[in-house]
Design an enzyme around this catalytic site. Structure first.
Site, PDB file in Angstrom:
ATOM      1  N   HIS A   1       0.877  -1.185   0.000  1.00 46.19           N
ATOM      2  CA  HIS A   1       0.000   0.000   0.000  1.00 46.19           C
ATOM      3  C   HIS A   1       0.914   1.236   0.000  1.00 46.19           C
ATOM      4  CE1 HIS A   1      -3.502   2.308   0.280  1.00 46.19           C
ATOM      5  NE2 HIS A   1      -3.989   1.966   1.449  1.00 46.19           N
TER       6      HIS A   1
ATOM      7  N   GLN B   1      -0.281   4.777   1.063  1.00 46.06           N
ATOM      8  CA  GLN B   1      -0.478   4.895   2.503  1.00 46.06           C
ATOM      9  C   GLN B   1       0.848   5.204   3.197  1.00 46.06           C
ATOM     10  OE1 GLN B   1      -3.577   4.546   4.253  1.00 46.06           O
ATOM     11  NE2 GLN B   1      -2.289   5.520   5.782  1.00 46.06           N
TER      12      GLN B   1
HETATM   13  N1   CP Z   1      -6.372   3.580   4.359  1.00 44.07           N
HETATM   14  C1   CP Z   1      -7.069   3.277   3.270  1.00 44.07           C
HETATM   15  O1   CP Z   1      -6.529   2.905   2.228  1.00 44.07           O
HETATM   16  O2   CP Z   1      -8.416   3.428   3.417  1.00 44.07           O
HETATM   17  P1   CP Z   1      -9.516   2.925   2.380  1.00 44.07           P
HETATM   18  O3   CP Z   1      -9.457   1.427   2.349  1.00 44.07           O
HETATM   19  O4   CP Z   1     -10.821   3.439   2.919  1.00 44.07           O
HETATM   20  O5   CP Z   1      -9.200   3.503   1.034  1.00 44.07           O
HETATM   21  N1  NVA Z   2      -4.371  -4.050   5.515  1.00 42.92           N
HETATM   22  C1  NVA Z   2      -5.645  -3.470   5.188  1.00 42.92           C
HETATM   23  C2  NVA Z   2      -5.474  -2.030   4.781  1.00 42.92           C
HETATM   24  C3  NVA Z   2      -6.739  -1.295   4.475  1.00 42.92           C
HETATM   25  C4  NVA Z   2      -6.503   0.112   4.057  1.00 42.92           C
HETATM   26  C5  NVA Z   2      -6.293  -4.254   4.069  1.00 42.92           C
HETATM   27  O1  NVA Z   2      -5.608  -4.632   3.108  1.00 42.92           O
HETATM   28  O2  NVA Z   2      -7.485  -4.517   4.161  1.00 42.92           O
END
Ligand code: CP
Ligand code: NVA
Length: 301
Positions: free
Chosen positions: A127, A130
């Site tokens: 991610h 993030q």
């Molecule tokens: N933190 C994040 O990516 O949030 P969402 O899953 O709501 O996009």
């Molecule tokens: N680790 C979590 C992050 C969500 C923003 C997921 O992948 O669901």
């Protein structure tokens, strides 16, 4: 920089430049209001989202660009036509593709078969947007982000992986504390260890919750990520000692709490920590937009 698939693809200079640009855009939004004029971005989501979808949509608008959201209501990605054909077609009209997918391979395929920049908006492995927002947030609290001591507690997941790469490339210290069997992927750990060595960072992995002592910020995420079939009942007892509550914050001596959200209040974190004075969660959420706008400006202008 052609895409943003993972933080690991960035050099220290590129990462520092993105953080600096994010700060500049945040401080001077009017100067960037035409940065994406005439550009269209397709946002392709296989999984739910609040922050990522909204921060990209509004962020692109603030840069003078246009975005188009594609969900899976017209059929699953790769079913009606191949991901390769999908990417090639999108590249005929769009200037960039933002994608949230179950498998990281799908994002790699979009980048391989499309001809426009691809931005990873979360996959099973990473991610990156993030982590960029999170280190932007930390750099607003600490003058020298390479001196930050960050501890991640809970499930070793996509967010953990991107934070680990970011910390290592920036030369920061990170401790990852997970219950046995829930550590980050082994090859990510090996790559991060090598990067930390190269850039002067430090990575510690342990199941020992007492290792929390002596950190500036404590980060946690959901114990069960999207697409993970694990049931909470099966892991709750094992994860209970890793809940971020007031006692754990006190043990850590940490001033700040971080979470990518969405949070499960009363599960991985308590209300008092989420809503406490050291909670950076809304600053992180706001910074998603500024960090992503820096990525878009870098890739598209
Ligand atoms: N933190 C994040 O990516 O949030 P969402 O899953 O709501 O996009
Ligand atoms: N680790 C979590 C992050 C969500 C923003 C997921 O992948 O669901």
């Amino acid at each position: 920089m052609k895409h943003l698939l993972s933080i690991k693809d960035l050099t220290q200079q590129q990462l520092q430049d993105l953080l600096a640009l994010a700060k500049t855009i945040k401080a001077n939004p009017a100067e960037y209001c035409h940065a994406l004029a005439g550009k269209s971005v397709v946002m392709l989501f296989e999984k739910p989202s609040l922050r990522t979808r909204v921060s990209f949509d509004i962020g692109i608008h603030k840069l003078g660009g246009h975005c188009l959201y594609l969900d899976q209501q017209n059929g699953e990605l790769g079913k009606r036509e191949s991901v390769a054909d999908f990417a090639a077609n999108l590249s005929c009209w769009a200037d960039a593709i933002v994608a949230r997918t179950y498998s990281h391979t799908t994002i790699e395929q979009l980048a391989q078969h499309g001809s426009v920049p691809v931005i990873n908006a979360l996959s099973d492995l990473y991610h990156p947007c993030q982590a960029l927002a999170d280190f932007l947030t930390l750099s607003e609290q600490f003058e020298d982000v390479s001196r930050v001591k960050l501890a991640y507690v809970g499930d070793g997941n996509n967010v953990t992986h991107s934070l680990m790469y970011c910390a290592a490339i920036l030369g920061a210290s990170m401790t990852v504390i997970c219950p046995a069997g829930h550590f980050p992927d082994g090859y990510v750990v090996a790559e991060v260890q090598a990067l930390a060595k190269r850039y002067g960072g430090q990575l510690v992995l342990t199941a020992d919750i007492d290792a929390i002592a002596g950190h500036d910020a404590i980060y946690t995420d959901t114990w069960i990520s999207m697409g993970d079939p694990t049931s909470l009942a099966d892991i709750k007892a094992k994860f209970a000692p890793y809940q971020v509550n007031q006692a754990l914050m006190a043990k850590a001596g940490a001033e700040f709490f971080m979470h990518c959200l969405p949070a499960h209040r009363g599960v991985e974190v308590t209300d008092e920590v989420m809503d406490g004075t050291g909670s950076l969660i809304l600053q992180q959420a706001e910074n998603r937009m500024h960090a992503q706008n820096a990525v878009l400006v870098t890739l598209l202008s």
